[in-house]
Design a protein around this motif. Structure first.
Motif, PDB file in Angstrom:
ATOM      1  N   GLY A 117      10.431 -20.794  -7.560  1.00 49.92           N
ATOM      2  CA  GLY A 117      11.049 -20.264  -6.348  1.00 49.92           C
ATOM      3  C   GLY A 117      12.564 -20.304  -6.394  1.00 49.92           C
ATOM      4  N   PHE A 118      13.107 -20.676  -7.536  1.00 45.09           N
ATOM      5  CA  PHE A 118      14.553 -20.697  -7.734  1.00 45.09           C
ATOM      6  C   PHE A 118      14.901 -19.813  -8.918  1.00 45.09           C
ATOM      7  CE2 PHE A 118      13.953 -24.351  -5.147  1.00 45.09           C
ATOM      8  CZ  PHE A 118      15.159 -24.621  -4.536  1.00 45.09           C
ATOM      9  N   ALA A 119      15.975 -19.039  -8.788  1.00 44.99           N
ATOM     10  CA  ALA A 119      16.545 -18.350  -9.940  1.00 44.99           C
ATOM     11  C   ALA A 119      17.433 -19.367 -10.644  1.00 44.99           C
ATOM     12  CB  ALA A 119      17.342 -17.139  -9.491  1.00 44.99           C
ATOM     13  N   HIS A 120      17.453 -19.328 -11.968  1.00 48.82           N
ATOM     14  CA  HIS A 120      18.151 -20.353 -12.755  1.00 48.82           C
ATOM     15  C   HIS A 120      19.093 -19.713 -13.756  1.00 48.82           C
ATOM     16  CE1 HIS A 120      18.316 -22.981 -16.396  1.00 48.82           C
ATOM     17  NE2 HIS A 120      18.727 -23.823 -15.465  1.00 48.82           N
ATOM     18  N   GLY A 121      20.230 -20.361 -13.940  1.00 48.36           N
ATOM     19  CA  GLY A 121      21.164 -19.917 -14.959  1.00 48.36           C
ATOM     20  C   GLY A 121      22.099 -21.041 -15.338  1.00 48.36           C
ATOM     21  N   PHE A 122      22.794 -20.858 -16.449  1.00 44.42           N
ATOM     22  CA  PHE A 122      23.807 -21.843 -16.826  1.00 44.42           C
ATOM     23  C   PHE A 122      24.952 -21.190 -17.581  1.00 44.42           C
ATOM     24  CE2 PHE A 122      20.639 -22.238 -20.277  1.00 44.42           C
ATOM     25  CZ  PHE A 122      21.426 -22.139 -21.420  1.00 44.42           C
ATOM     26  N   LEU A 123      26.105 -21.853 -17.482  1.00 46.74           N
ATOM     27  CA  LEU A 123      27.321 -21.427 -18.144  1.00 46.74           C
ATOM     28  C   LEU A 123      27.734 -22.531 -19.105  1.00 46.74           C
ATOM     29  CD1 LEU A 123      29.789 -19.409 -18.238  1.00 46.74           C
ATOM     30  CD2 LEU A 123      30.878 -20.986 -16.606  1.00 46.74           C
ATOM     31  N   THR A 124      27.923 -22.187 -20.384  1.00 48.03           N
ATOM     32  CA  THR A 124      28.354 -23.202 -21.350  1.00 48.03           C
ATOM     33  C   THR A 124      29.842 -23.478 -21.161  1.00 48.03           C
ATOM     34  OG1 THR A 124      28.830 -21.602 -23.108  1.00 48.03           O
ATOM     35  CG2 THR A 124      26.591 -22.510 -23.019  1.00 48.03           C
ATOM     36  N   LEU A 125      30.214 -24.750 -21.287  1.00 50.76           N
ATOM     37  CA  LEU A 125      31.593 -25.174 -21.088  1.00 50.76           C
ATOM     38  C   LEU A 125      32.257 -25.632 -22.376  1.00 50.76           C
ATOM     39  CD1 LEU A 125      30.967 -27.145 -17.776  1.00 50.76           C
ATOM     40  CD2 LEU A 125      31.781 -24.790 -18.036  1.00 50.76           C
ATOM     41  N   GLU A 126      31.488 -25.678 -23.468  1.00 49.95           N
ATOM     42  CA  GLU A 126      32.005 -26.078 -24.775  1.00 49.95           C
ATOM     43  C   GLU A 126      31.375 -25.187 -25.844  1.00 49.95           C
ATOM     44  OE1 GLU A 126      31.258 -30.246 -25.511  1.00 49.95           O
ATOM     45  OE2 GLU A 126      32.397 -30.871 -23.749  1.00 49.95           O
ATOM     46  N   PRO A 127      32.042 -25.066 -27.001  1.00 54.40           N
ATOM     47  CA  PRO A 127      31.428 -24.296 -28.088  1.00 54.40           C
ATOM     48  C   PRO A 127      30.195 -25.008 -28.644  1.00 54.40           C
ATOM     49  CG  PRO A 127      33.561 -25.190 -28.779  1.00 54.40           C
ATOM     50  CD  PRO A 127      33.366 -25.565 -27.352  1.00 54.40           C
ATOM     51  N   ASP A 128      29.309 -24.232 -29.245  1.00 59.96           N
ATOM     52  CA  ASP A 128      28.116 -24.753 -29.917  1.00 59.96           C
ATOM     53  C   ASP A 128      27.285 -25.672 -29.024  1.00 59.96           C
ATOM     54  OD1 ASP A 128      28.734 -23.355 -32.297  1.00 59.96           O
ATOM     55  OD2 ASP A 128      30.184 -24.927 -32.819  1.00 59.96           O
ATOM     56  N   THR A 129      27.034 -25.215 -27.813  1.00 56.26           N
ATOM     57  CA  THR A 129      26.245 -25.987 -26.854  1.00 56.26           C
ATOM     58  C   THR A 129      24.763 -25.705 -27.061  1.00 56.26           C
ATOM     59  OG1 THR A 129      28.019 -26.127 -25.229  1.00 56.26           O
ATOM     60  CG2 THR A 129      25.783 -26.335 -24.402  1.00 56.26           C
ATOM     61  N   GLU A 130      23.982 -26.790 -27.149  1.00 58.07           N
ATOM     62  CA  GLU A 130      22.529 -26.675 -27.306  1.00 58.07           C
ATOM     63  C   GLU A 130      21.832 -27.194 -26.056  1.00 58.07           C
ATOM     64  OE1 GLU A 130      20.588 -27.690 -31.040  1.00 58.07           O
ATOM     65  OE2 GLU A 130      22.592 -27.953 -31.911  1.00 58.07           O
ATOM     66  N   VAL A 131      20.904 -26.406 -25.553  1.00 55.81           N
ATOM     67  CA  VAL A 131      20.161 -26.724 -24.340  1.00 55.81           C
ATOM     68  C   VAL A 131      18.672 -26.730 -24.669  1.00 55.81           C
ATOM     69  CG1 VAL A 131      19.624 -25.948 -21.989  1.00 55.81           C
ATOM     70  CG2 VAL A 131      21.957 -25.701 -22.889  1.00 55.81           C
ATOM     71  N   LEU A 132      17.972 -27.733 -24.142  1.00 57.67           N
ATOM     72  CA  LEU A 132      16.523 -27.845 -24.309  1.00 57.67           C
ATOM     73  C   LEU A 132      15.903 -27.906 -22.926  1.00 57.67           C
ATOM     74  CD1 LEU A 132      14.084 -28.416 -26.281  1.00 57.67           C
ATOM     75  CD2 LEU A 132      14.486 -30.824 -25.779  1.00 57.67           C
ATOM     76  N   TYR A 133      14.857 -27.105 -22.705  1.00 56.31           N
ATOM     77  CA  TYR A 133      14.202 -27.199 -21.407  1.00 56.31           C
ATOM     78  C   TYR A 133      12.698 -26.997 -21.537  1.00 56.31           C
ATOM     79  CZ  TYR A 133      15.043 -22.097 -21.315  1.00 56.31           C
ATOM     80  OH  TYR A 133      15.117 -20.758 -21.603  1.00 56.31           O
ATOM     81  N   LYS A 134      12.006 -27.746 -20.696  1.00 54.77           N
ATOM     82  CA  LYS A 134      10.563 -27.640 -20.567  1.00 54.77           C
ATOM     83  C   LYS A 134      10.269 -26.643 -19.457  1.00 54.77           C
ATOM     84  CE  LYS A 134       9.382 -32.343 -21.903  1.00 54.77           C
ATOM     85  NZ  LYS A 134       8.843 -31.866 -23.164  1.00 54.77           N
ATOM     86  N   VAL A 135       9.176 -25.893 -19.603  1.00 55.19           N
ATOM     87  CA  VAL A 135       8.728 -24.985 -18.552  1.00 55.19           C
ATOM     88  C   VAL A 135       7.245 -25.223 -18.284  1.00 55.19           C
ATOM     89  CG1 VAL A 135      10.494 -23.214 -18.951  1.00 55.19           C
ATOM     90  CG2 VAL A 135       8.346 -23.113 -20.225  1.00 55.19           C
ATOM     91  N   SER A 136       6.850 -24.955 -17.036  1.00 53.40           N
ATOM     92  CA  SER A 136       5.471 -25.244 -16.630  1.00 53.40           C
ATOM     93  C   SER A 136       4.529 -24.062 -16.808  1.00 53.40           C
ATOM     94  CB  SER A 136       5.458 -25.710 -15.167  1.00 53.40           C
ATOM     95  OG  SER A 136       5.975 -24.694 -14.332  1.00 53.40           O
ATOM     96  N   ALA A 137       5.046 -22.945 -17.313  1.00 51.49           N
ATOM     97  CA  ALA A 137       4.210 -21.774 -17.620  1.00 51.49           C
ATOM     98  C   ALA A 137       4.826 -21.085 -18.835  1.00 51.49           C
ATOM     99  CB  ALA A 137       4.152 -20.810 -16.431  1.00 51.49           C
ATOM    100  N   PRO A 138       4.007 -20.444 -19.645  1.00 52.14           N
ATOM    101  CA  PRO A 138       4.556 -19.769 -20.828  1.00 52.14           C
ATOM    102  C   PRO A 138       5.372 -18.544 -20.443  1.00 52.14           C
ATOM    103  CG  PRO A 138       2.219 -19.303 -20.608  1.00 52.14           C
ATOM    104  CD  PRO A 138       2.558 -20.299 -19.541  1.00 52.14           C
ATOM    105  N   TYR A 139       6.204 -18.103 -21.367  1.00 53.50           N
ATOM    106  CA  TYR A 139       6.985 -16.891 -21.155  1.00 53.50           C
ATOM    107  C   TYR A 139       6.063 -15.693 -21.001  1.00 53.50           C
ATOM    108  CZ  TYR A 139       9.911 -12.856 -21.975  1.00 53.50           C
ATOM    109  OH  TYR A 139      10.518 -11.635 -21.856  1.00 53.50           O
ATOM    110  N   SER A 140       6.390 -14.834 -20.051  1.00 55.74           N
ATOM    111  CA  SER A 140       5.647 -13.591 -19.843  1.00 55.74           C
ATOM    112  C   SER A 140       6.652 -12.466 -19.593  1.00 55.74           C
ATOM    113  CB  SER A 140       4.699 -13.714 -18.651  1.00 55.74           C
ATOM    114  OG  SER A 140       4.162 -12.447 -18.331  1.00 55.74           O
ATOM    115  N   ALA A 141       6.780 -11.564 -20.545  1.00 52.87           N
ATOM    116  CA  ALA A 141       7.715 -10.442 -20.402  1.00 52.87           C
ATOM    117  C   ALA A 141       7.397  -9.625 -19.149  1.00 52.87           C
ATOM    118  CB  ALA A 141       7.663  -9.558 -21.644  1.00 52.87           C
TER     119      ALA A 141
END
Length: 189
Positions: A117-141
């Motif tokens: 129920g939330f739209a999500h986004g992020f802005l990187t603040l440093e070079p070569d930033t790595e993000v890991l996230y878990k999701v509760s449903a698989p990707y669906s195009a």
């Protein structure tokens, strides 16, 4: 032991796992299903995603998936820093169209829980930033949706300092907010 702090939109949580350090470095349980359940967070994580953004000011979002494959997200930074943003798109919510932001970093070792129920986004603040996230449903195009990052409906204050962000074609072409498939059903916890 987890430190859990509700943000200004209380359904969005900052979670900081405990670190055990010595002269070799540290050890931490970054996710423990039973400890999360004990804290009132009972989600069935289905998939882990990892991204690398080479350039600072890379903006990924605002994204969400529609039901029946809407996703809760548990986001953390492995390297670098981001400003993580969650926008409430649940019709009838007392915080509808409001957003909350949290700086996540490898150094702070914090995470953000972004519910369905939330739209999500992020802005990187440093070079070569790595993000890991878990999701509760698989990707669906078929259910994947984007909202323009600078949509005036929300007025997210991205710390761009007058720069244009680095965007994917998908995010550059994202439409403005028109409608939402989500209804507010009361507090999630």
């Amino acid at each position: 032991m987890l430190s859990i702090r509700p943000l200004d939109i209380p359904d969005v949580l900052e979670i900081t796992p405990r670190k055990f350090g010595d002269d070799r470095g540290f050890f931490s349980e970054t996710f423990n299903r039973e400890r999360m359940r004990q804290a009132g967070i009972d989600l069935d994580w289905m998939q882990d995603n990892q991204s690398l953004s080479a350039e600072p000011f890379t903006l990924r979002g605002l994204h969400f998936q529609t039901p029946p494959v809407a996703q809760d997200k548990l986001v953390r930074v492995l390297k670098g820093r981001i400003l993580d943003v969650a926008v409430d798109i649940r019709r009838g919510s007392p915080t509808f169209a409001k957003w909350v932001a949290l700086e996540l970093s490898a150094a702070a070792f914090n995470q953000i829980l972004v519910p369905k129920g939330f739209a999500h986004g992020f802005l990187t603040l440093e070079p070569d930033t790595e993000v890991l996230y878990k999701v509760s449903a698989p990707y669906s195009a078929e259910h994947d949706r984007s909202i323009r990052f600078d949509d005036a409906t929300f007025g997210v204050d991205w710390p761009l300092g007058g720069r244009m962000p680095v965007l994917s074609q998908k995010d550059a072409d994202a439409p403005t907010f028109v409608e939402t498939p989500f209804e507010y059903e009361g507090p999630s916890r």
